[in-house]
Design a protein around this motif. Structure first.
Motif: not given
Length: 206
Positions: A52-53, A121-123, A130-131, A135-136
């Motif tokens: 979100f950030w 997994l996020a990496a 897109p980052a 992350l989401l």
């Protein structure tokens, strides 16, 4: 010659085995159990918050990605429960058998393992997405796992429920403990319906 003693052959393997045994002992403790639940939620909130950030300009797309993550986890939950915990890998099957024998026990994964997996997994997702999206998506999957763990905890430790729908939801998992080849879904019966493992009593079949 140096007077320092050489480590005996195989000592590295013995040390590794000792570490694994220590982790296994820790995994059956009450502290690991409760810390694990807390870190599962913290990691999921951290990933969702970071997403979100980075980008909160597309709420509809974010909502769809979030729901996709929960949907993906629903299959992960089913697949792991059916094909790993009740499957051919003895390490997973043995630990899950302990849970079936002692549903109120504290056996669980090491508290650091699920967060480490979801960060990896996020990496990995960030290599292709897109980052913020990576992350989401990973955060939603992590939240699904945290909710699964919390649901499992509540079903076994709460005992009785007042609301009939919640009572029925809990009963679905209790059926699994009596019929281990049925009702693999804990948070959702979706994949049990789709893949033919939903429990139907004999009285209803007749």
């Amino acid at each position: 010659m140096s007077e320092a003693k050489l480590a005996p052959a195989g000592s590295g393997g013995a040390r590794a085995a000792g570490v694994l045994q220590a982790i296994a002992r820790m995994s059956s403790t009450r502290t690991n159990y409760w810390v694990g639940h807390a870190t599962d939620f913290l990691v999921s909130f951290a990933l969702l918050g970071a997403s979100f950030w980075l980008d909160h300009s597309r709420p509809l797309l974010s909502a769809l990605v979030f729901l996709l993550g929960l949907f993906i986890f629903s299959f992960i939950e089913y697949a792991f429960h059916r094909w790993l915990f009740h499957g051919a890998l003895r390490l997973f099957e043995r630990g899950h058998t302990v849970h079936h024998e002692q549903p109120l026990g504290y056996d669980s994964l090491p508290f650091f393992f699920p967060p480490a997996v979801v960060v990896l997994l996020a990496a990995a997702l960030a290599l292709a997405l897109p980052a913020a999206t990576a992350l989401l998506l990973s955060g939603a999957i992590a939240l699904g796992y945290a909710l699964y763990g919390f649901s499992h905890l509540v079903i076994h430790r709460r005992g009785r429920f007042n609301h009939p729908l919640v009572r029925k939801w809990a009963a679905v998992h209790h059926v699994h403990h009596h019929h281990p080849d049925k009702n693999y879904g804990v948070t959702s019966p979706l994949w049990d319906f789709l893949l033919g493992t939903w429990y139907v009593s004999k009285s209803k079949v007749r």
